[in-house]
Enzyme design. Structure first.
Site, PDB file in Angstrom:
ATOM      1  N   ASP A  64     -92.015  62.269 154.993  1.00  0.00           N
ATOM      2  CA  ASP A  64     -91.270  61.418 154.049  1.00  0.00           C
ATOM      3  C   ASP A  64     -91.820  59.994 154.075  1.00  0.00           C
ATOM      4  O   ASP A  64     -92.433  59.561 155.051  1.00  0.00           O
ATOM      5  CB  ASP A  64     -89.757  61.474 154.292  1.00  0.00           C
ATOM      6  CG  ASP A  64     -89.389  61.447 155.772  1.00  0.00           C
ATOM      7  OD1 ASP A  64     -90.285  61.212 156.602  1.00  0.00           O
ATOM      8  OD2 ASP A  64     -88.206  61.659 156.083  1.00  0.00           O
ATOM      9  N   GLU A  81     -84.236  59.020 151.980  1.00  0.00           N
ATOM     10  CA  GLU A  81     -82.992  58.361 152.405  1.00  0.00           C
ATOM     11  C   GLU A  81     -81.876  58.533 151.373  1.00  0.00           C
ATOM     12  O   GLU A  81     -80.711  58.536 151.723  1.00  0.00           O
ATOM     13  CB  GLU A  81     -83.246  56.863 152.666  1.00  0.00           C
ATOM     14  CG  GLU A  81     -84.176  56.576 153.844  1.00  0.00           C
ATOM     15  CD  GLU A  81     -83.534  56.838 155.208  1.00  0.00           C
ATOM     16  OE1 GLU A  81     -82.304  56.989 155.272  1.00  0.00           O
ATOM     17  OE2 GLU A  81     -84.283  56.910 156.193  1.00  0.00           O
TER      18      GLU A  81
HETATM   19 ZN   LIG Z   1     -85.440  59.386 158.441  1.00  0.00          ZN
END
Ligand SMILES: [Zn+2]
Length: 425
Positions: A103, A164
């Site tokens: 990510d 997130e």
């Molecule tokens: Zn994270």
């Protein structure tokens, strides 16, 4: 971190069946190649750390990743579900299609940071360690690119934006680029407060289920009434083991009572968060709070327990309803792949490299579950703390720091894992 050469022949015969000496030596190459690029990966991580970008705005980050993957000779697709990037590494023969996901986004944060490579962007920091995840992803790509002659199958490096906000993975799996990969397996990790050198994993649910509840009343409750009632509900519904409370997160990484202990206090619990909010809307009064439950099958019964708790109070006549108004699925590791991965990592890199997680951490979750809903996968916790150096990799905490040695651990271990999984006939 060291391979255990004296055990290699014995263990490989168990883990991989009859392999030639040439095939076994590939993991020694992986370890050597990882060491060679470690310093450059630290530089890459620090560059991301200095230039954090918020979910949905990972523009520079995507450019850096693209540039690096192209320099390794990978085919690269960009602009996937926003700022997503996919690097494609084709092995020398036919095999499985394996993905590694990292990510990309940073978080709003203004905690003090005394690192020489601290964030240049006011109000934004890589306080969850996604900078480390990207460095590891690029490191695995580089190591496997160097060893592609030994790979059958295709490796996909998925760099995912907007984790997130929990929308990046959900969006990526709907793209045509995702379906054309035709993945057999997918893997990912998250850096955590475990000691550096350690990898932790668990089959099935890794985190607790988080649900937001809304309790609705006919009339307004005063601040004190709402707090009293909410506290009563919390007490009536609480389920936990004696001792430490499962909301005391730092204890999850304590070897005595934490996740690595089969009797950890971080399993089989239900609790409501202490904080709640109230709201007046449409002539009704709402109390909203979050609960954490480890067992999915309990979720439907919790609402009636709350209802019961309210009906035993003086607020019974004002009570209208209670419902879940929000809740994401939670990371769910494939049982068979988890067990295979654990065995493989421990055989190659030492018995304590991958330890079993017996608990489920509340508060945290990862949208990697949206990939796992499409493809069997495993999500690992990677140790990033070094208590002797006072480095504690507690994600989102004000003093979040990472021992960068975890990059080496992540790159070597998961390069080995991916290569072996791709080569499975
Ligand atoms: Zn994270």
């Amino acid at each position: 971190m060291k391979l255990k050469p004296h055990l290699i022949i014995f263990l490989f015969s168990i883990a991989f069946g009859c392999k030639t000496l040439e095939e076994k030596s590939i993991h020694l190459n992986i370890e050597k190649d990882t060491k060679e690029i470690f310093d450059s990966l630290v530089e890459i991580r620090r560059d991301f750390h200095q230039n954090p970008e918020l979910a949905g705005n990972e523009i520079r980050t995507a450019k850096m990743i693209t540039k690096h993957l192209l320099s390794l000779g990978l085919e690269v697709k960009t602009g996937i579900a926003g700022n997503g990037v996919i690097g494609i590494l084709k092995g020398s023969g036919d095999g499985k299609n394996i993905a590694w996901r990292a990510d990309m986004d940073a978080i709003p944060s203004d905690f003090s940071d005394d690192a020489s490579y601290k964030s240049k962007v006011k109000g934004l920091q890589h306080g969850c360690g996604h900078d480390v995840h990207m460095a590891i992803g690029l490191g695995i790509a580089e190591v496997l690119a160097k060893n592609k002659e030994a790979i059958n199958g295709t490796i996909y490096f998925i760099f995912q934006p907007e984790e997130e906000t929990f929308v990046g993975a959900k969006n990526m799996v709907t793209t045509s680029e995702f379906s054309t990969m035709n993945l057999d397996e997918i893997y990912a990790l998250h850096v955590t407060a475990l000691p550096v050198g350690q990898i932790m994993v668990k089959p099935n649910e890794l985190y607790a289920y988080q649900k937001r509840i809304q309790i609705t009343f006919k009339d307004n409750l005063s601040k004190e009434e709402a707090k009293d009632l909410y506290d009563t509900i919390r007490t009536e519904t609480l389920r936990k083991k004696d001792g430490v409370n499962p909301w005391e997160i730092p204890k999850a990484f304590d070897s005595a009572i934490g996740l690595s202990n089969p009797n950890t206090v971080f399993k089989d619990y239900l609790f409501l968060e202490e904080n709640f909010v109230t709201e007046e809307a449409n002539n009704q009064f709402h109390i909203k709070g979050y609960l954490y439950e480890t067992d999915k099958s309990n979720l439907p019964n919790i609402l009636s327990k709350i209802e019961q708790a309210i009906n035993n109070t003086t607020f019974k006549d004002q009570f209208i309803s209670v419902s879940y108004i929000q809740g994401n699925p939670t990371v769910l590791n494939d049982e068979e792949l988890t067990s295979k991965a654990m065995n493989l990592l421990n055989d190659l890199y030492g018995d304590e490299t991958a330890v079993m997680n017996y608990g489920q951490i509340p508060y945290f979750n990862d949208d990697f579950i949206y990939f796992q809903q499409k493809v069997p996968g495993v999500y690992f916790l990677l140790g990033g703390s070094n208590y002797e150096k006072e480095i504690v990799a507690m994600n989102h905490a004000p003093n979040f720091r990472v021992d960068e040695k975890c990059i080496k651990v992540g790159v070597a271990s998961f390069s080995s894992l991916i290569l072996e999984r791709a080569n499975v006939k």
